[in-house]
Design a protein around this motif. Structure first.
Motif, PDB file in Angstrom:
ATOM      1  N   MET A   1       1.068  -1.377   0.049  1.00  0.00           N
ATOM      2  CA  MET A   1      -0.063  -0.009  -0.163  1.00  0.00           C
ATOM      3  C   MET A   1       0.849   1.370   0.097  1.00  0.00           C
ATOM      4  SD  MET A   1      -2.611   1.372   2.797  1.00  0.00           S
ATOM      5  CE  MET A   1      -4.088   0.099   2.642  1.00  0.00           C
ATOM      6  N   LYS A   2       0.517   2.138  -0.844  1.00  0.00           N
ATOM      7  CA  LYS A   2       1.075   3.441  -0.916  1.00  0.00           C
ATOM      8  C   LYS A   2       0.638   4.305   0.112  1.00  0.00           C
ATOM      9  CE  LYS A   2       3.819   2.671  -4.758  1.00  0.00           C
ATOM     10  NZ  LYS A   2       5.275   2.622  -4.605  1.00  0.00           N
ATOM     11  N   CYS A   3       1.618   5.203   0.800  1.00  0.00           N
ATOM     12  CA  CYS A   3       1.274   6.167   1.802  1.00  0.00           C
ATOM     13  C   CYS A   3       0.607   7.366   1.188  1.00  0.00           C
ATOM     14  CB  CYS A   3       2.529   6.574   2.282  1.00  0.00           C
ATOM     15  SG  CYS A   3       2.339   8.245   3.565  1.00  0.00           S
ATOM     16  N   PRO A   4      -0.688   7.821   1.569  1.00  0.00           N
ATOM     17  CA  PRO A   4      -1.329   9.012   0.924  1.00  0.00           C
ATOM     18  C   PRO A   4      -0.678  10.423   0.987  1.00  0.00           C
ATOM     19  CG  PRO A   4      -2.298   7.978   2.915  1.00  0.00           C
ATOM     20  CD  PRO A   4      -1.260   7.261   2.687  1.00  0.00           C
ATOM     21  N   GLN A   5       0.104  10.279   2.072  1.00  0.00           N
ATOM     22  CA  GLN A   5       0.981  11.445   2.337  1.00  0.00           C
ATOM     23  C   GLN A   5       2.403  11.849   1.309  1.00  0.00           C
ATOM     24  OE1 GLN A   5      -0.418  13.947   4.147  1.00  0.00           O
ATOM     25  NE2 GLN A   5      -2.337  12.753   4.604  1.00  0.00           N
ATOM     26  N   CYS A   6       3.090  10.949   1.683  1.00  0.00           N
ATOM     27  CA  CYS A   6       4.472  10.931   0.824  1.00  0.00           C
ATOM     28  C   CYS A   6       4.653   9.687  -0.350  1.00  0.00           C
ATOM     29  CB  CYS A   6       5.407  10.641   1.815  1.00  0.00           C
ATOM     30  SG  CYS A   6       5.696   8.926   2.326  1.00  0.00           S
ATOM     31  N   LYS A   7       3.601   9.028  -0.505  1.00  0.00           N
ATOM     32  CA  LYS A   7       3.619   8.062  -1.599  1.00  0.00           C
ATOM     33  C   LYS A   7       4.663   6.835  -1.525  1.00  0.00           C
ATOM     34  CE  LYS A   7       0.471  10.737  -3.339  1.00  0.00           C
ATOM     35  NZ  LYS A   7      -0.734  10.444  -3.045  1.00  0.00           N
ATOM     36  N   SER A   8       5.210   6.833  -0.388  1.00  0.00           N
ATOM     37  CA  SER A   8       6.327   5.713  -0.204  1.00  0.00           C
ATOM     38  C   SER A   8       5.385   4.333   0.067  1.00  0.00           C
ATOM     39  CB  SER A   8       7.367   6.009   1.010  1.00  0.00           C
ATOM     40  OG  SER A   8       7.842   7.168   0.726  1.00  0.00           O
ATOM     41  N   GLU A   9       6.148   3.213  -0.020  1.00  0.00           N
ATOM     42  CA  GLU A   9       5.404   1.933   0.390  1.00  0.00           C
ATOM     43  C   GLU A   9       5.219   1.812   1.916  1.00  0.00           C
ATOM     44  OE1 GLU A   9       3.565  -1.248  -0.851  1.00  0.00           O
ATOM     45  OE2 GLU A   9       4.588   0.164  -2.170  1.00  0.00           O
ATOM     46  N   MET A  10       4.075   1.416   2.497  1.00  0.00           N
ATOM     47  CA  MET A  10       3.884   1.367   3.450  1.00  0.00           C
ATOM     48  C   MET A  10       4.083  -0.244   4.280  1.00  0.00           C
ATOM     49  SD  MET A  10       0.647   3.709   3.959  1.00  0.00           S
ATOM     50  CE  MET A  10       0.861   4.194   5.958  1.00  0.00           C
ATOM     51  N   ALA A  11       4.557  -0.501   5.361  1.00  0.00           N
ATOM     52  CA  ALA A  11       4.827  -1.491   6.073  1.00  0.00           C
ATOM     53  C   ALA A  11       3.451  -2.087   6.869  1.00  0.00           C
ATOM     54  CB  ALA A  11       5.992  -1.551   6.935  1.00  0.00           C
ATOM     55  N   ALA A  12       3.043  -3.270   6.419  1.00  0.00           N
ATOM     56  CA  ALA A  12       1.835  -3.927   7.309  1.00  0.00           C
ATOM     57  C   ALA A  12       2.251  -4.697   8.399  1.00  0.00           C
ATOM     58  CB  ALA A  12       1.354  -4.769   6.149  1.00  0.00           C
ATOM     59  N   ILE A  13       1.823  -4.363   9.399  1.00  0.00           N
ATOM     60  CA  ILE A  13       1.786  -5.032  10.818  1.00  0.00           C
ATOM     61  C   ILE A  13       0.652  -5.669  11.493  1.00  0.00           C
ATOM     62  CG2 ILE A  13       2.927  -4.494  13.195  1.00  0.00           C
ATOM     63  CD1 ILE A  13       4.331  -2.322  12.153  1.00  0.00           C
ATOM     64  N   THR A  14       0.627  -6.815  11.673  1.00  0.00           N
ATOM     65  CA  THR A  14      -0.669  -7.477  12.376  1.00  0.00           C
ATOM     66  C   THR A  14      -0.549  -7.717  13.498  1.00  0.00           C
ATOM     67  OG1 THR A  14      -0.908  -8.756   9.982  1.00  0.00           O
ATOM     68  CG2 THR A  14      -2.065  -9.695  11.973  1.00  0.00           C
ATOM     69  N   GLY A  15      -1.466  -7.122  14.511  1.00  0.00           N
ATOM     70  CA  GLY A  15      -1.436  -7.295  15.862  1.00  0.00           C
ATOM     71  C   GLY A  15      -2.400  -7.008  16.711  1.00  0.00           C
ATOM     72  N   ARG A  16      -2.289  -6.257  17.582  1.00  0.00           N
ATOM     73  CA  ARG A  16      -3.446  -5.761  18.755  1.00  0.00           C
ATOM     74  C   ARG A  16      -3.499  -4.248  18.625  1.00  0.00           C
ATOM     75  NH1 ARG A  16      -3.576  -3.958  24.219  1.00  0.00           N
ATOM     76  NH2 ARG A  16      -5.543  -4.753  25.292  1.00  0.00           N
ATOM     77  N   HIS A  17      -4.489  -3.577  18.347  1.00  0.00           N
ATOM     78  CA  HIS A  17      -4.562  -2.116  18.177  1.00  0.00           C
ATOM     79  C   HIS A  17      -5.594  -1.682  18.836  1.00  0.00           C
ATOM     80  CE1 HIS A  17      -0.910  -2.391  15.122  1.00  0.00           C
ATOM     81  NE2 HIS A  17      -1.772  -3.516  14.800  1.00  0.00           N
ATOM     82  N   ARG A  18      -5.619  -0.476  19.390  1.00  0.00           N
ATOM     83  CA  ARG A  18      -6.785   0.274  19.929  1.00  0.00           C
ATOM     84  C   ARG A  18      -7.787   0.610  18.744  1.00  0.00           C
ATOM     85  NH1 ARG A  18      -7.188   2.595  24.849  1.00  0.00           N
ATOM     86  NH2 ARG A  18      -4.757   2.950  24.920  1.00  0.00           N
ATOM     87  N   TYR A  19      -8.893   0.610  18.938  1.00  0.00           N
ATOM     88  CA  TYR A  19      -9.914   0.784  17.977  1.00  0.00           C
ATOM     89  C   TYR A  19     -10.517   2.376  18.110  1.00  0.00           C
ATOM     90  CZ  TYR A  19     -14.280   0.551  14.821  1.00  0.00           C
ATOM     91  OH  TYR A  19     -15.162   0.711  14.003  1.00  0.00           O
ATOM     92  N   LYS A  20      -9.518   3.224  17.671  1.00  0.00           N
ATOM     93  CA  LYS A  20      -9.714   4.580  17.606  1.00  0.00           C
ATOM     94  C   LYS A  20     -10.960   5.121  16.965  1.00  0.00           C
ATOM     95  CE  LYS A  20      -4.729   5.592  18.279  1.00  0.00           C
ATOM     96  NZ  LYS A  20      -3.745   6.554  17.898  1.00  0.00           N
ATOM     97  N   GLY A  21     -11.301   4.375  16.102  1.00  0.00           N
ATOM     98  CA  GLY A  21     -12.645   4.873  15.232  1.00  0.00           C
ATOM     99  C   GLY A  21     -13.968   4.709  16.057  1.00  0.00           C
ATOM    100  N   SER A  22     -13.885   4.030  17.073  1.00  0.00           N
ATOM    101  CA  SER A  22     -15.002   3.811  17.923  1.00  0.00           C
ATOM    102  C   SER A  22     -15.164   4.833  18.789  1.00  0.00           C
ATOM    103  CB  SER A  22     -14.911   2.445  18.767  1.00  0.00           C
ATOM    104  OG  SER A  22     -14.031   2.719  19.733  1.00  0.00           O
ATOM    105  N   GLY A  23     -14.305   5.646  19.254  1.00  0.00           N
ATOM    106  CA  GLY A  23     -14.101   6.655  20.068  1.00  0.00           C
ATOM    107  C   GLY A  23     -14.122   6.210  21.732  1.00  0.00           C
ATOM    108  N   LEU A  24     -13.956   5.002  21.721  1.00  0.00           N
ATOM    109  CA  LEU A  24     -13.756   4.396  23.176  1.00  0.00           C
ATOM    110  C   LEU A  24     -12.460   3.858  23.303  1.00  0.00           C
ATOM    111  CD1 LEU A  24     -16.879   1.943  22.481  1.00  0.00           C
ATOM    112  CD2 LEU A  24     -16.656   4.323  23.828  1.00  0.00           C
ATOM    113  N   ASP A  25     -11.638   4.437  24.490  1.00  0.00           N
ATOM    114  CA  ASP A  25     -10.456   3.893  24.925  1.00  0.00           C
ATOM    115  C   ASP A  25     -10.428   2.520  25.205  1.00  0.00           C
ATOM    116  OD1 ASP A  25      -9.863   6.710  24.227  1.00  0.00           O
ATOM    117  OD2 ASP A  25     -10.056   7.158  26.375  1.00  0.00           O
TER     118      ASP A  25
END
Length: 201
Positions: A1-25
């Motif tokens: 996937m290309k970075c929408p800001q700098c157009k560089s290639e982005m690295a994919a990391i699979t793991g555990r992440h906070r769901y910020k889109g929910s608005g819940l900490d």
């Protein structure tokens, strides 16, 4: 996937992440991909967000702790209700809902259950477990730190029932029944607390 800001290639990391889109900490997603770029840009890949949010809504109303303002806002928006329509369905003023969601006021104890019952109807869940198990536990845990909610990608990628187009309304009679049940639960809790205090003397 290309970075929408700098157009560089982005690295994919699979793991555990906070769901910020929910608005819940306190909500975390596991086994999801996050794409990171050296420029600092970070994007989370979330398939079937509608199913994810429906699952989270179910988890929130079944959690054994009282609902907070951010959780109420998430549930309302997930049901696609404007604040006024949501307020009308649970029998309060729109300004009251606004104060809840901004964290300026905590809902009355019986209103917490009314909100859960409304959401349960929306998600096609029965109220029996809410009344007999979940809500008494939520009442007992009032004031305690909320437990973290962890959702695996596989959880919401499974087929789920579609929510009804229009959330069901709760009648005044329903609210009176709920209020009576909640009042009994509160009275029982106060009586138990009193006996525990007497035993400690």
């Amino acid at each position: 996937m290309k970075c929408p800001q700098c157009k560089s290639e982005m690295a994919a990391i699979t793991g555990r992440h906070r769901y910020k889109g929910s608005g819940l900490d306190h909500v975390f997603l596991t086994d999801v991909e996050v794409f990171e770029c050296s420029c600092g840009e970070r994007l989370m890949a979330l398939p079937r967000v509608k199913d994810l949010n429906a699952l989270l809504g179910r988890k929130l109303i079944m959690q054994p702790s009282l609902l907070g303002g951010e959780e109420i806002r998430f549930l309302r928006k997930n049901m696609r209700l404007k604040a006024k329509d949501f307020a009308d369905k649970i029998g309060v003023q729109q300004s009251t809902v606004s104060r809840w969601e901004k964290g300026k006021q905590q809902p009355d104890i019986h209103v917490d259950f009314v909100i859960r019952a409304l959401c349960a109807a929306h998600y096609g869940l029965g109220a029996k477990e809410l009344i007999d198990v979940i809500w008494p536990e939520a009442l007992k845990n009032a004031g305690k730190e909320k437990p973290k909610i962890e959702l695996s990608k596989a959880d919401w990628m499974e087929p789920v029932l579609e929510a009804p187009q229009k959330p069901a309304s709760i009648s005044e009679n329903d609210i009176e029944i709920i209020a009576a049940r909640v009042s009994q639960l509160v009275a029982d809790r106060m009586k138990n607390d009193f006996h525990e205090t007497r035993d400690d003397l």
